[in-house]
Structure formats: C-alpha cells, structure tokens
Design a protein around this motif. Sequence first.
Motif, short mmCIF file in Angstrom:
data_model
loop_
_atom_site.label_atom_id
_atom_site.label_comp_id
_atom_site.label_asym_id
_atom_site.label_seq_id
_atom_site.Cartn_x
_atom_site.Cartn_y
_atom_site.Cartn_z
N GLU A 45 49.42 14.95 37.18
CA GLU A 45 48.55 16.01 36.69
C GLU A 45 47.94 16.74 37.88
O GLU A 45 47.59 16.13 38.89
CB GLU A 45 47.45 15.45 35.79
N VAL A 46 47.81 18.06 37.77
CA VAL A 46 47.15 18.86 38.78
C VAL A 46 46.16 19.77 38.05
O VAL A 46 46.41 20.20 36.92
CB VAL A 46 48.17 19.69 39.59
N THR A 47 45.01 20.02 38.67
CA THR A 47 43.94 20.79 38.03
C THR A 47 43.78 22.14 38.71
O THR A 47 43.67 22.22 39.94
CB THR A 47 42.60 20.02 38.07
N VAL A 48 43.74 23.20 37.90
CA VAL A 48 43.64 24.57 38.39
C VAL A 48 42.39 25.22 37.82
O VAL A 48 42.16 25.17 36.61
CB VAL A 48 44.87 25.40 37.99
N TYR A 49 41.58 25.83 38.67
CA TYR A 49 40.52 26.74 38.23
C TYR A 49 41.13 28.14 38.25
O TYR A 49 41.60 28.60 39.29
CB TYR A 49 39.32 26.69 39.17
N SER A 50 41.12 28.81 37.13
CA SER A 50 41.83 30.08 37.00
C SER A 50 40.94 31.20 36.50
O SER A 50 40.27 31.07 35.47
CB SER A 50 43.02 29.93 36.04
N ALA A 51 40.96 32.32 37.21
CA ALA A 51 40.29 33.53 36.75
C ALA A 51 41.23 34.42 35.96
O ALA A 51 40.85 35.52 35.55
CB ALA A 51 39.72 34.31 37.94
N ARG A 52 42.45 33.98 35.78
CA ARG A 52 43.38 34.69 34.90
C ARG A 52 43.23 34.14 33.48
O ARG A 52 43.01 32.94 33.28
CB ARG A 52 44.82 34.55 35.39
#
Length: 353
Positions: A45-52
Amino acid sequence: MKPQLPSLRQLATVGLLTSSAGLLLSACSDSGDNETSETAQEPTEVTVYSARAEHLIQPIFERYTEETGVKVRYITDNAGALIQRLKAEGSNTPADLLLTVDAGNLWQASQEGLFQPVESEVLERNIPEHLQADDNEWFGLSVRARTIVYSTERVDPSELSTYEALADDQWEGRLCLRTAKKVYNQSLVATMINTLGEEQTEEIVGGWVDNLATQPHSNDTSAMEAVLAGQCDVTLVNTYYFGRLQKENPDVKLAIFWPNQDGRGVHVNVSGAGLTRHAKQPEAAKDLLEWLSSPQAQEAFAEANQEYPANDSVEPSDFVAEWGDFKADSVNVESAGRLQSDAIKLMDRVNYR
C-alpha cells in the motif's frame, strides 16, 4: 498560498487494508534466529495526498493496483490545506506522495521542505527538463496551457496575437479575467516576469486591468460564460476548462487561440507530484511516480481532465488534439513558483484583484 488548515476531506480509499497475513512477521525461533522477522516485507500500500479531484485520480490508481497489486490509499483536499497538513504532521505523516496542480504549489511545498529528491532514470527519460524541479524534488505529470479563448461571433482570430497585445486599446472593455487571487494567473505573470522583466510585465498587466469589461471572475468557467453572455469578447483560461465546456456543448460559440507563436510560445503549467520527505514507503512511492510518467499511464492521466501528457512521447487524446498544435513556452515551470511572490506584488500594484 497558506490558508488556515481546515479538516481534510478523506474522500476515498482504493482497495481494502492489506490482509492480516501479509502483515504478520515470522516468529523468532527458540534459538534466537530472528532473520526472518527482520526481513522487510514488500509494500502492499502507498498513501497519496492529492489536490486533484477524486473522479480524476481514482480510475488511475485502480489501474495501478490491477497492474502491480499495490493498493493506493488517497486523501484529497485543496493544495494549501494539504501543504499545511504535511507541515503539521511532520515525521508522523502517512503520506508517501503529494500530488497537486500548478508548479507554484509544487514549488511552495518544496520550499517548505516537504519533498525529498528522487533519483530516477525513468523519470528523467519520461519528463522533459523544463517540466520538473531542478533538484528532482517534483515532476510534472500532465500539462495544461493557459491560453486565449474568444467569442466566435464577435472576434476575428486575425485580431489576436499575443498575451501582451490584450493590453492594447482595441481590447478596452472587451477583456474578462479570472481573479488574481488564484495561482493560475499568478503563475502566468510570474513566467512573464522571468522572460520580459518586471517593468515590462507590469505595464502589460496594468493594460489588462484597464481593458477589463467586468470585475475579475471567480473561476475560468465564469469568465467564459461572461464571454458567451456578451459582457466581454476574450478571456484567458486553462485549456481543460474550455474542454469541459465544449464537452457539455459541442456547438459553444467559443474557440481557442494560441498566442505568442512567433515568440516564446503559449504559457504552460503542470500538475505533478513529489516524494514526501518523511515517506514511510519511499520505494513504493517512487515506483508509483515512475509508473504515472510512463506511456501506459500518461494517456489516461492526461485524458481524464482534457490535459496534455507531460511525457512528450505520448499523444494527447483525440478530443484535445482537435484544438490544434501549438508552440509552448519552454521556460522551466519552476519559475512560476520562484517568482510567484513578485507576481502577486506586481498584480496588487496595478490593482488587479
């Protein structure tokens, strides 16, 4: 650029938590042999903070999971809130990647010490130099052009030429603009300062303000609607906003014009991402970033929002290609962040609000 930290809206999580079996370590033997228990597990698992927005990234991340088996957990919010969140969380952040729009936002995150450099032959091969940070802390993943949109009922395209010419007297009372508070026009002005110098840019932007038909609009869509309503004849927008409007109304009485084709070219910017400084899964995050730059991902990543692929070996979608080819400004988009403060001050001096 640094709003008060609101509560994050965790809009979605792709996939389920990793299975409990994958999290268990092999038990140590009575003899004290703990080699197996100390062996690192492959990240799942990888965690992304996304402004999209969720609808733009969810299908992309689901495809990545299908191809690799690595699940992508993502949290969405606006860029300012995510940057503040990362600062507040420090080394405790769960985020492995920050994905956001506009080089100005990426540059700010870098200045706040929120990224770490990524050494990757894949990214260097896939992403042109002018669409990435000089220090390899972030990389553009899709390109948007900020260009002229005009009324096909009241404007002959032969009247149009450059961004600078929109300050000429012929456009008095005929120009609409988005508010100066939004990063998109700040980035355009910043790159103009980089190329033309501050004095000439101030004269041009002041001319824009003098030619405004209405008060600046809250967003690009509102500015285009003002053109359609006859309140003004031309405006400046990111191409994907025009694409959204055109998809809704294929016969819309607006068209794109590519300015500065005999000079520096059309202003372009990026959405992009960087590996967070305190990433818990740095190699997994790097793998995802490299995959997002690859041909198999670029077409879908750009097409989701009617943008252009950052990887110049990948063609834009048929819909976007219909707008025609253009010469793009090759100035490094990092200047949009580096000169952002100067751009904001300049816009304030000429009463562009």
